[in-house]
Design an enzyme around this catalytic site. Structure first.
Site, PDB file in Angstrom:
ATOM      1  N   GLU A   2       0.800  -1.237   0.000  1.00 55.12           N
ATOM      2  CA  GLU A   2       0.000   0.000   0.000  1.00 55.12           C
ATOM      3  C   GLU A   2       0.824   1.274   0.000  1.00 55.12           C
ATOM      4  O   GLU A   2       0.627   2.160   0.836  1.00 55.12           O
ATOM      5  CB  GLU A   2      -0.975  -0.028   1.191  1.00 55.12           C
ATOM      6  N   GLU A  22      -6.230 -10.568  -1.273  1.00 55.45           N
ATOM      7  CA  GLU A  22      -7.015 -10.344  -0.040  1.00 55.45           C
ATOM      8  C   GLU A  22      -8.503 -10.321  -0.393  1.00 55.45           C
ATOM      9  O   GLU A  22      -9.252  -9.457   0.058  1.00 55.45           O
ATOM     10  CB  GLU A  22      -6.604  -9.017   0.624  1.00 55.45           C
TER      11      GLU A  22
HETATM   12  O1  G3I Z   1      -4.306  -7.925  18.859  1.00 53.06           O
HETATM   13  C1  G3I Z   1      -5.181  -6.941  19.423  1.00 53.06           C
HETATM   14  C2  G3I Z   1      -5.826  -7.468  20.645  1.00 53.06           C
HETATM   15  O2  G3I Z   1      -4.841  -7.705  21.620  1.00 53.06           O
HETATM   16  C3  G3I Z   1      -6.875  -6.478  21.142  1.00 53.06           C
HETATM   17  O3  G3I Z   1      -7.574  -7.026  22.202  1.00 53.06           O
HETATM   18  C4  G3I Z   1      -7.864  -6.126  20.019  1.00 53.06           C
HETATM   19  C5  G3I Z   1      -8.847  -5.052  20.443  1.00 53.06           C
HETATM   20  O4  G3I Z   1      -9.435  -4.431  19.310  1.00 53.06           O
HETATM   21  O5  G3I Z   1      -7.137  -5.643  18.924  1.00 53.06           O
HETATM   22  C6  G3I Z   1      -6.240  -6.599  18.414  1.00 53.06           C
HETATM   23  O6  G3I Z   1      -5.591  -6.091  17.295  1.00 53.06           O
HETATM   24  C7  G3I Z   1      -6.368  -5.960  16.136  1.00 53.06           C
HETATM   25  C8  G3I Z   1      -5.788  -6.873  15.049  1.00 53.06           C
HETATM   26  O7  G3I Z   1      -6.443  -6.629  13.832  1.00 53.06           O
HETATM   27  C9  G3I Z   1      -5.924  -8.365  15.412  1.00 53.06           C
HETATM   28  O8  G3I Z   1      -7.275  -8.708  15.519  1.00 53.06           O
HETATM   29  C10 G3I Z   1      -6.288  -4.515  15.695  1.00 53.06           C
HETATM   30  O9  G3I Z   1      -6.963  -3.700  16.632  1.00 53.06           O
HETATM   31  C11 G3I Z   1      -6.918  -4.348  14.338  1.00 53.06           C
HETATM   32  O10 G3I Z   1      -6.669  -3.017  13.865  1.00 53.06           O
HETATM   33  C12 G3I Z   1      -6.286  -5.325  13.360  1.00 53.06           C
HETATM   34  O11 G3I Z   1      -6.923  -5.160  12.123  1.00 53.06           O
HETATM   35  C13 G3I Z   1      -6.282  -5.730  11.008  1.00 53.06           C
HETATM   36  C14 G3I Z   1      -5.912  -4.625  10.019  1.00 53.06           C
HETATM   37  O12 G3I Z   1      -5.389  -5.183   8.835  1.00 53.06           O
HETATM   38  C15 G3I Z   1      -4.856  -3.718  10.580  1.00 53.06           C
HETATM   39  O13 G3I Z   1      -3.651  -4.402  10.769  1.00 53.06           O
HETATM   40  C16 G3I Z   1      -7.229  -6.720  10.368  1.00 53.06           C
HETATM   41  O14 G3I Z   1      -7.413  -7.821  11.251  1.00 53.06           O
HETATM   42  C17 G3I Z   1      -6.647  -7.214   9.036  1.00 53.06           C
HETATM   43  O15 G3I Z   1      -7.597  -7.986   8.354  1.00 53.06           O
HETATM   44  C18 G3I Z   1      -6.288  -6.010   8.164  1.00 53.06           C
HETATM   45  O16 G3I Z   1      -5.685  -6.491   6.976  1.00 53.06           O
HETATM   46  C19 G3I Z   1      -5.336  -5.504   6.003  1.00 53.06           C
HETATM   47  C20 G3I Z   1      -4.096  -5.993   5.283  1.00 53.06           C
HETATM   48  O17 G3I Z   1      -3.066  -6.234   6.221  1.00 53.06           O
HETATM   49  C21 G3I Z   1      -3.633  -4.959   4.244  1.00 53.06           C
HETATM   50  N1  G3I Z   1      -4.710  -4.645   3.320  1.00 53.06           N
HETATM   51  C22 G3I Z   1      -5.972  -4.226   3.926  1.00 53.06           C
HETATM   52  C23 G3I Z   1      -6.433  -5.305   4.922  1.00 53.06           C
HETATM   53  C24 G3I Z   1      -7.765  -4.963   5.485  1.00 53.06           C
HETATM   54  O18 G3I Z   1      -7.672  -3.791   6.240  1.00 53.06           O
END
Ligand code: G3I
Length: 366
Positions: A151, A256
């Site tokens: 990205e 994805e």
């Molecule tokens: O791990 C913590 C956990 O300890 C906590 O209790 C919880 C509370 O909200 O959050 C957890 O972290 C979250 C993590 O996912 C694991 O579930 C983050 O808040 C959350 O922001 C994170 O979201 C991910 C996002 O990327 C940001 O990294 C999504 O699961 C994931 O599907 C998404 O994937 C991205 C690709 O990497 C890049 N392209 C877009 C795609 C969708 O956004």
């Protein structure tokens, strides 16, 4: 008596479901076309989600870690790495002969907390070099590929304003690929982004690929993420992109894939994790179930998309779904928290949807 008949019928339905699942497999059906992948989360890596585990080994031959290789998790402190989950995933993949796509080395988002206040270009450069060298080297020969840069583009095709662009200049992208190639000579190296099927952003991705090629730096493929809406799939732009990217001599992947069914507050396909909107019941219309009319259109969307993928099977090397089943999808929490979305091929009860069987059926028609 009636109760017995009912139980027997239910058992029959369940065993038929189980049987049909046993006899069918997405990755087997597509084995002569392209790899079929899924994003895998921490509970799945830790074997805490056994129903998902059964699907993963039956239907997929490629894994992308949804979160656990992102720098905030794998590199939590300046001089400290945490490979626990990544190592477990690699071991799991080896046991089940699944290819792993590392996601991701350089991304402006989900950076470690210590980067937040980083001011000097030297510190950013040190982080950048150490991170790529350490992580890519550790998994060389153990994972199949890397999303080296994720990205890096704005919607208009210019380079995204990020800490890397700001402190290291535009050559950070070629530097990242150079370092990755050195640290992990055995892995395929990709550029990955959303909306790069759209003409302006696609032009930006083409410029990145050409720049690397002109400098003699290896890039093996490009990942079009594929976070689309079930009734607004940009087929024409997808087809043009497959053709144009493959003309550059790189593999094309859909990395994805999910087809969201919920309204989008901005009527957009951007997948920027920082975009947020507030909850309202109107924005969560299918809390209890998905109407048949939407389900049918969703099935049609996946079918048409895979017909297109099959048409270009010689140019496409992998199609990865962003999650195993609806319950785990990031689209339940983005861009509005607490919604019920239905974007994947398996429902919340881990049952394959009609779309799953239709995609398999496509491979039976010559
Ligand atoms: O791990 C913590 C956990 O300890 C906590 O209790 C919880 C509370 O909200 O959050 C957890 O972290 C979250 C993590 O996912 C694991 O579930 C983050 O808040 C959350 O922001 C994170 O979201 C991910 C996002 O990327 C940001 O990294 C999504 O699961 C994931 O599907 C998404 O994937 C991205 C690709 O990497 C890049 N392209 C877009 C795609 C969708 O956004």
């Amino acid at each position: 008596m009636f109760g017995y008949v009912l139980v027997t019928m239910l058992e029959l339905v369940n065993s038929t479901n189980a049987l049909s699942q046993q006899q069918t497999s997405l990755n087997q059906s597509y084995k002569n076309y392209f790899l079929i992948g899924t994003a895998i989360n921490a509970p799945q890596i830790l074997q805490k989600d056994l129903k998902a585990a059964a699907i993963i080994t039956n239907d997929f031959n490629s894994l992308t870690p949804e979160n656990i290789m992102k720098s905030e998790i794998i590199h939590p402190k300046w001089d400290e790495y945490d490979f626990t989950l990544a190592d477990k995933m690699v071991e799991y993949a080896q046991t089940h002969q699944l290819k792993v796509n590392g996601h991701t080395l350089i991304w402006h988002s989900q950076l470690p907390a210590f980067m937040k206040y980083m001011q000097s270009a030297d510190s950013v450069k040190n982080f950048f070099v150490n991170h790529i060298e350490t992580v890519a080297r550790r998994y060389d020969g153990k994972i199949f590929s890397w999303d080296v840069v994720n990205e890096a583009l704005e919607e208009n095709g210019t380079l995204r304003k990020s800490i890397f662009l700001d402190k290291l200049g535009p050559s950070y992208i070629s530097e990242a690929f150079k370092l990755a190639q050195k640290a992990s000579p055995n892995a395929e190296l990709y550029y990955n982004d959303y909306n790069i099927e759209q003409p302006k952003k696609r032009a930006g991705a083409i410029a990145i690929i050409k720049d690397l090629q002109s400098k003699g730096i290896r890039i093996d493929g490009v990942g079009i993420q594929g976070h689309w809406r079930y009734n607004k799939i940009p087929f024409k732009e997808i087809e043009e992109s497959i053709i144009e990217f493959s003309q550059l001599g790189v593999k094309v992947m859909f990395t994805e894939l999910d087809l969201g069914v919920l309204p989008n507050p901005w009527d957009s396909d951007a997948a920027d994790v920082n975009m947020k909107a507030t909850y309202s019941a109107k924005m969560n219309p299918y809390m209890n179930a998905l109407p048949d009319s939407v389900q049918d259109k969703f099935t049609e969307g996946y079918e048409s998309l895979f017909k297109l993928f099959i048409k270009y099977k010689d140019k496409i090397s992998r199609v990865t779904f962003w999650g195993v089943h609806d319950g785990q999808s990031w689209l339940n929490g983005w861009p509005i928290k607490g919604r019920t979305n239905y974007p994947l091929l398996f429902d919340r009860k881990y049952q394959p949807k009609e779309a799953y069987f239709k995609l398999i059926a496509l491979t039976n028609t010559k």
